[in-house]
Design an enzyme around this catalytic site. Sequence first.
Site, PDB file in Angstrom:
ATOM      1  CD  GLU A  69      -3.007  -1.044   2.244  1.00 16.07           C
ATOM      2  OE1 GLU A  69      -4.166  -1.411   2.030  1.00 16.07           O
ATOM      3  OE2 GLU A  69      -2.608  -0.679   3.373  1.00 16.07           O
ATOM      4  CB  CYS A  94       6.331  -4.914   9.028  1.00 17.39           C
ATOM      5  SG  CYS A  94       7.607  -4.195  10.105  1.00 17.39           S
ATOM      6  CB  SER A 179       9.836   6.606   9.438  1.00 20.70           C
ATOM      7  OG  SER A 179       9.311   6.344  10.726  1.00 20.70           O
ATOM      8  CB  SER A 203       8.561   4.728  15.228  1.00 18.26           C
ATOM      9  OG  SER A 203       8.116   5.112  13.957  1.00 18.26           O
ATOM     10  CG  HIS A 205       5.781   4.961  19.149  1.00 19.87           C
ATOM     11  ND1 HIS A 205       5.227   6.054  18.517  1.00 19.87           N
ATOM     12  CD2 HIS A 205       6.140   4.100  18.155  1.00 19.87           C
ATOM     13  CE1 HIS A 205       5.231   5.856  17.206  1.00 19.87           C
ATOM     14  NE2 HIS A 205       5.788   4.699  16.964  1.00 19.87           N
ATOM     15  CB  CYS A 329      -0.107   7.270  11.371  1.00 16.87           C
ATOM     16  SG  CYS A 329       1.404   6.789  12.206  1.00 16.87           S
TER      17      CYS A 329
END
Length: 344
Positions: A69, A94, A179, A203, A205, A329
């Site tokens: 995608e 992934c 990223s 990333s 978080h 996201c």
Amino acid sequence: MNTEGLFPASNKCALNDRLEEELTFAGFPKKHLHDLLFNFSITCSITRVEKSEGGYKFVIQVPRGKFVETVLIRHERRSGGVRYTVCVSSQVGCAKKCSFCATGTMGLQGQLSSGEILEQVFLANSYLTATTQDDGLIRNCVFMGMGEPLDNYEAVHEALRGLTHQCLFGLKAKQVTVSTVGANANKIKQLADEAPQVSLALSLHSSVQSTREKLIPSAKMNPIDVLGGALDYHSCKSGRGAMLEYLLIDGVNDSDAEIEALANFCIERKGNFFVNLIPYNPTLAGEDYGYTFPTDERIFAFHDRLKELGVKSLIRWSSANGRDANGACGQLALTSNQQSKSML
């Protein structure tokens, strides 16, 4: 080689004419121009397009029968103009299995070549040219689609060269962002050595190791201090800090203690780091853990406290654009049903 769908046979001559004009203007050597135009082929094709308030999501078939995608994010300028950011995938699926991310539920199904990464940008740009009435162009490219870019380093690095080459896509290095979840500190250092002017987004978080491991299981391989050292190395090589992506999840990483830890992590760094606060986008993966997004009040309080502590941040409300098409996201994932449907 599949050039049908977006580029039916009747349009291929027009495509070659446009490529010839653009390459000639860019100074491409004429002696090689004919070979390039007539031996060049598109190996990927758009099989599905979903339009949302914030742009478009494409399902793209790559060789070997796999699908990825790609997302186009639409930005309206205050002046009335339009620009687009293209969000590309670097892998099919992934392997990282982040607990909030839909892509991780697919597992790793394959690596993309540099050409397959670049064709996502080419197909998205061609779709804009063929179907939209605005004058918007792709001005930024972010490796924030499917996959962990640094787990496919060689192909991603080669794609970076194509994206920034004046005879190809002609983007400035700072307009391209890689990223990573930071599972490999050495790869961050390698990127700093080989492509220092390309923007880096981490990333993060959470700056609390136990919380980060809950959200990103691969974080166990790189403790937060090791990750911080890699960021410092990148900052010294690039001359600027990275963007820190912070997905806000209610009751998980939005506490006062998390704010303090994040601020300390940023202040300790050797560059100016900027935090993107991203309200959690619902996914089936996250539902298994009971994840929800915080209230607007809590999001603003998180942002305001960071400001008090001297950390620059911005609430990325726009990251929710595309929720209605599952293109926001953390929401990219494919089912066999989605792959088989065609809207072209």
